[in-house]
Design a protein around this motif. Sequence first.
Motif, PDB file in Angstrom:
ATOM      1  N   VAL A 198      17.479 -18.101 -65.546  1.00  0.00           N
ATOM      2  CA  VAL A 198      16.865 -17.030 -66.331  1.00  0.00           C
ATOM      3  C   VAL A 198      17.944 -16.085 -66.838  1.00  0.00           C
ATOM      4  O   VAL A 198      19.063 -16.032 -66.314  1.00  0.00           O
ATOM      5  CB  VAL A 198      15.842 -16.236 -65.494  1.00  0.00           C
ATOM      6  CG1 VAL A 198      14.644 -17.100 -65.128  1.00  0.00           C
ATOM      7  CG2 VAL A 198      16.483 -15.649 -64.238  1.00  0.00           C
ATOM      8  N   THR A 199      17.585 -15.340 -67.850  1.00  0.00           N
ATOM      9  CA  THR A 199      18.472 -14.311 -68.373  1.00  0.00           C
ATOM     10  C   THR A 199      17.666 -13.038 -68.590  1.00  0.00           C
ATOM     11  O   THR A 199      16.476 -13.090 -68.939  1.00  0.00           O
ATOM     12  CB  THR A 199      19.138 -14.779 -69.685  1.00  0.00           C
ATOM     13  OG1 THR A 199      20.055 -13.776 -70.138  1.00  0.00           O
ATOM     14  CG2 THR A 199      18.111 -15.033 -70.767  1.00  0.00           C
ATOM     15  N   PHE A 200      18.293 -11.884 -68.363  1.00  0.00           N
ATOM     16  CA  PHE A 200      17.605 -10.608 -68.524  1.00  0.00           C
ATOM     17  C   PHE A 200      18.652  -9.503 -68.625  1.00  0.00           C
ATOM     18  O   PHE A 200      19.838  -9.704 -68.331  1.00  0.00           O
ATOM     19  CB  PHE A 200      16.645 -10.336 -67.356  1.00  0.00           C
ATOM     20  CG  PHE A 200      17.304 -10.257 -66.003  1.00  0.00           C
ATOM     21  CD1 PHE A 200      17.505  -9.048 -65.369  1.00  0.00           C
ATOM     22  CD2 PHE A 200      17.711 -11.411 -65.347  1.00  0.00           C
ATOM     23  CE1 PHE A 200      18.095  -8.968 -64.125  1.00  0.00           C
ATOM     24  CE2 PHE A 200      18.314 -11.346 -64.095  1.00  0.00           C
ATOM     25  CZ  PHE A 200      18.497 -10.123 -63.487  1.00  0.00           C
ATOM     26  N   THR A 201      18.204  -8.358 -69.058  1.00  0.00           N
ATOM     27  CA  THR A 201      19.081  -7.196 -69.192  1.00  0.00           C
ATOM     28  C   THR A 201      18.663  -6.153 -68.169  1.00  0.00           C
ATOM     29  O   THR A 201      17.481  -5.822 -68.050  1.00  0.00           O
ATOM     30  CB  THR A 201      19.000  -6.616 -70.610  1.00  0.00           C
ATOM     31  OG1 THR A 201      19.435  -7.607 -71.542  1.00  0.00           O
ATOM     32  CG2 THR A 201      19.891  -5.392 -70.742  1.00  0.00           C
ATOM     33  N   ALA A 202      19.628  -5.665 -67.406  1.00  0.00           N
ATOM     34  CA  ALA A 202      19.334  -4.672 -66.376  1.00  0.00           C
ATOM     35  C   ALA A 202      20.614  -3.915 -66.044  1.00  0.00           C
ATOM     36  O   ALA A 202      21.719  -4.349 -66.387  1.00  0.00           O
ATOM     37  CB  ALA A 202      18.783  -5.341 -65.124  1.00  0.00           C
ATOM     38  N   ALA A 203      20.438  -2.786 -65.392  1.00  0.00           N
ATOM     39  CA  ALA A 203      21.575  -1.982 -64.928  1.00  0.00           C
ATOM     40  C   ALA A 203      21.497  -1.881 -63.410  1.00  0.00           C
ATOM     41  O   ALA A 203      20.418  -1.642 -62.844  1.00  0.00           O
ATOM     42  CB  ALA A 203      21.538  -0.586 -65.544  1.00  0.00           C
ATOM     43  N   TYR A 204      22.616  -2.097 -62.738  1.00  0.00           N
ATOM     44  CA  TYR A 204      22.636  -1.948 -61.290  1.00  0.00           C
ATOM     45  C   TYR A 204      22.327  -0.497 -60.934  1.00  0.00           C
ATOM     46  O   TYR A 204      22.942   0.441 -61.455  1.00  0.00           O
ATOM     47  CB  TYR A 204      23.986  -2.362 -60.724  1.00  0.00           C
ATOM     48  CG  TYR A 204      24.239  -3.851 -60.820  1.00  0.00           C
ATOM     49  CD1 TYR A 204      23.468  -4.748 -60.090  1.00  0.00           C
ATOM     50  CD2 TYR A 204      25.239  -4.351 -61.645  1.00  0.00           C
ATOM     51  CE1 TYR A 204      23.689  -6.121 -60.175  1.00  0.00           C
ATOM     52  CE2 TYR A 204      25.471  -5.724 -61.738  1.00  0.00           C
ATOM     53  CZ  TYR A 204      24.684  -6.601 -61.006  1.00  0.00           C
ATOM     54  OH  TYR A 204      24.906  -7.959 -61.107  1.00  0.00           O
ATOM     55  N   ALA A 205      21.362  -0.329 -60.050  1.00  0.00           N
ATOM     56  CA  ALA A 205      20.899   1.009 -59.694  1.00  0.00           C
ATOM     57  C   ALA A 205      21.860   1.664 -58.703  1.00  0.00           C
ATOM     58  O   ALA A 205      22.451   0.980 -57.854  1.00  0.00           O
ATOM     59  CB  ALA A 205      19.496   0.930 -59.096  1.00  0.00           C
ATOM     60  N   PRO A 206      22.017   2.974 -58.767  1.00  0.00           N
ATOM     61  CA  PRO A 206      22.882   3.686 -57.812  1.00  0.00           C
ATOM     62  C   PRO A 206      22.197   3.836 -56.460  1.00  0.00           C
ATOM     63  O   PRO A 206      21.888   4.946 -56.001  1.00  0.00           O
ATOM     64  CB  PRO A 206      23.111   5.035 -58.501  1.00  0.00           C
ATOM     65  CG  PRO A 206      21.885   5.245 -59.322  1.00  0.00           C
ATOM     66  CD  PRO A 206      21.463   3.877 -59.795  1.00  0.00           C
TER      67      PRO A 206
END
Length: 249
Positions: free
Chosen positions: A70-78
């Motif tokens: 799969v592919t997706f866009t996300a930001a690693y959370a602090p």
Amino acid sequence: MNVRRLGFSLFTLAMVAVLIGLGLWQLQRRAEKHALIAALDERLAKAPVPLPSPAAWSALSPERDEFRRVTFTAAYAPLPDAMVYSSGSGVRDDISGPGAWAFLPARLASGEVVAVNAGFVQNTMQDRAQQDRAAGRLVTGESAALTGYIRFPERGGSLTPAEDAAKRLWFVRDVPAMTRALGWGDGGKPVAPFYVDLETPVPSSGTPKPGPLHVRLKDDHLQYAITWFGLAAVVVIAFGFWWRAQLRA
């Protein structure tokens, strides 16, 4: 035929039937294993598809979706990361030696959280500061395109060491336990019931080290089948010798 001969003959017949049945069962297991290997190889070779929407997460299952790319866009959370101790890998050809898998919560644009196994951190001394530095580089606040494989959480067995929540160290990939202990779901948005083994991107430092997966399932069923059939043959031969001795008596 006296009762003793009849009883021993029936016992031998039952034993041979059981041994042959076990051999046929192993052949059936072998066919099922080969079908599973073929299905997984096909799944791993496919081009990545968009990550299923959160509304579809509850319908995903290991049987249908394990190892789906799969592919997706996300930001690693602090948020706190988790490390899963490992002495190697059964699905990564490029991993050996002791270290840990770095699990980080990644937040989608819609707010939901997906746990990401960002890759392997080689660490012979299990130095948490080294692991923190490796994982901390990923938390930039910037969204990134992530590609990987859907995997499902593990549960520890009776011999699995208990996690050390204070050190954020686990010994199985128990994402629900990580979520509860580390507050990954405290924002009110759901956390995916699966995690993603990251394939790309590879960080500039090379650590944590993501990469492609190669499933290698143990396949000893033919050897087991031969063993059971061989034992059935031995029993038949032994019975033949016994029967001939009985007739001579």
